[in-house]
Design an enzyme around this catalytic site. Structure first.
Site, PDB file in Angstrom:
ATOM      1  CG  ASN A   1      -3.804   1.846  -0.982  1.00  0.00           C
ATOM      2  OD1 ASN A   1      -2.443   1.938  -1.064  1.00  0.00           O
ATOM      3  ND2 ASN A   1      -4.684   3.114  -0.967  1.00  0.00           N
TER       4      ASN A   1
ATOM      5  CB  THR B   1      -0.637   0.060   1.693  1.00  0.00           C
ATOM      6  OG1 THR B   1       0.298   0.610   2.318  1.00  0.00           O
ATOM      7  CG2 THR B   1      -1.711  -1.285   1.185  1.00  0.00           C
ATOM      8  CB  CYS B   2      -0.202   4.818  -1.184  1.00  0.00           C
ATOM      9  SG  CYS B   2      -0.030   3.685  -2.693  1.00  0.00           S
ATOM     10  CG  ASP B   3      -0.081   3.995   6.113  1.00  0.00           C
ATOM     11  OD1 ASP B   3       0.915   4.744   6.252  1.00  0.00           O
ATOM     12  OD2 ASP B   3      -0.852   3.881   6.531  1.00  0.00           O
TER      13      ASP B   3
END
Ligand SMILES: Cc1ncc(COP(=O)(O)O)c(C=O)c1O
Length: 394
Positions: A369, A330-332
């Site tokens: 996401n 994910t983008c986290d």
């Protein structure tokens, strides 16, 4: 973990089989080995003879696990209407199940009663009152709290009445016409040692006698909960050794007391592995970062919620090892599985496996996401089915 295997079973945790399953079903995967479920169940049965084991669905609520437990003549522990409906869809007799969530809505009680569940847990007077419309159809286990700061999750912080309140709760149940079937406790998951179980059993022995003296109900059942620990990156005591003092404490209970338990982690944890593959990589500040197709928002969610550290392995072994980072997809930025893991240089498509990933992993995964949860593949479901893949959930 060594599992004695008869030739009719394949070992889906061997690399060749993992590769075969990834080729067939893609990645990420959660591979459940029902033969290991059987093995864990039998080990615990041996360590706690005369204790009826209700598999707690919450760590891995999967039909393959449920049917394997039932084939072993085991019982089930349900805690939500979702779990009740899952086993109802499988045609499970509600009489083999107990419902142990101490706090419920009326609809939770109603739907479980409709499915034939009779034994519920309560830990306070408000909760007891909810059973009044069902007095002829239910019996309760009164849950007592024994705080366990040493456990990975101290479940008695959130649930259970103080031992000193137990008698007044049992009197309240009697006044409301509710049958008190017995007592229950859960000292916390992944217990560090059996001390809390022993302390709780000793205390419940006294409480059971007090309830009997006042004739407040049959009170002939003691539910000793779960908490039985397994190996992660750190080893846990061997189960026979862990249960020895528990057996001794149980032997001091009156013969009329039926003892049950609600193990989840011990059965599910070692019985599944997570398989993820490298989606891409980047060199940052002198280290390789490998981005996998599963991470903290997926099956590795147990690292956050369950504080577990899964033993990780790379399929690629050759090459100089250097400190590397494994990140989720994910983008986290929180989505990092491991830092400074010594790995050879990996490439896209390389496989990473996490051992002991059956409990509190896929069950708490999200699809943040829009990365889908791992596909679940269960293998060796029925004795005699040679390595058959019987369930695939995408
Ligand atoms: C009521 C109840 N029973 C059983 C379990 C399973 O415990 P464990 O996985 O430690 O065996 C839990 C875990 O949260 C629980 O809350």
């Amino acid at each position: 973990m060594a599992v004695a295997r008869k030739s009719k079973f394949i070992d889906p945790f061997e690399r060749r089989e993992i590769r075969r399953l990834v080729a067939e079903f893609g990645s990420p995967l959660l591979i459940i080995d029902c033969e290991r479920i059987r093995h864990q169940y039998r080990q615990l049965r041996r360590a706690l003879p005369n204790v009826d084991l209700h598999y707690a669905l919450k760590p891995l609520p999967h039909p393959a696990v449920v049917s394997t437990i039932l084939e072993e003549d085991g019982y089930l522990d349900l805690a939500t209407t979702g779990e009740v409906e899952l086993v109802a869809r499988m045609g499970v007799d509600g009489a083999r199940c107990i419902h142990t969530h101490p706090i419920k809505r009326d609809i939770d009680i109603r739907s479980a009663v409709r499915r034939g569940v009779r034994v519920f847990v309560a830990d306070n007077p408000d909760e007891l009152r909810k059973f009044v419309p069902y007095v002829d159809q239910v019996e309760v286990l009164l849950r007592v709290s024994y705080r366990s700061p040493g456990a990975v999750s101290d479940l008695s912080r959130k649930f259970g009445c103080d031992p000193e309140q137990l008698l007044s709760l049992a009197r309240r149940a009697k006044d409301l016409g509710i049958v008190v079937r017995g007592l229950s406790f859960h000292v916390g998951s992944q217990a560090p040692d059996p001390g809390k179980h022993v302390e709780a059993i000793e205390s419940c022995r006294v409480l059971l006698a007090a309830v009997a003296r006042e004739k407040l109900g049959p009170c002939d059942t003691l539910d000793i909960g779960g908490g039985f620990p397994i190996d992660y990156s750190q080893r846990a005591p061997q189960i026979g050794y862990f249960c020895k003092p528990i057996r001794a404490a149980l032997a001091r209970l009156p013969k009329r007391i039926r003892v049950i338990a609600e193990p989840g982690r011990y059965i599910a944890g070692p019985s599944a592995i997570g398989v993820a593959s490298v989606m891409g990589r980047a060199r940052r500040e002198g280290r390789w970062w490998y981005y996998l197709d599963d991470g903290l928002y997926g099956s590795f969610s147990g690292q956050l919620f369950d504080h577990a550290h899964y033993p990780l392995e790379s399929f690629r072994e050759r090459g100089k090892r250097e400190p590397s980072v494994l990140a989720g997809p994910t983008c986290d930025s929180i989505d990092v599985i491991a830092e400074n893991l010594m790995l050879p240089q990996l490439d896209s498509g390389d496989l990473i496996i996490g051992r002991a990933m059956g409990a509190y992993t896929w069950a708490s995964a999200s699809e943040f996401n829009f990365f889908p949860r791992a596909t679940v593949v269960s293998v060796n479901q029925r004795p005699g089915d040679r390595g058959s893949v019987l369930a695939v959930d995408r």
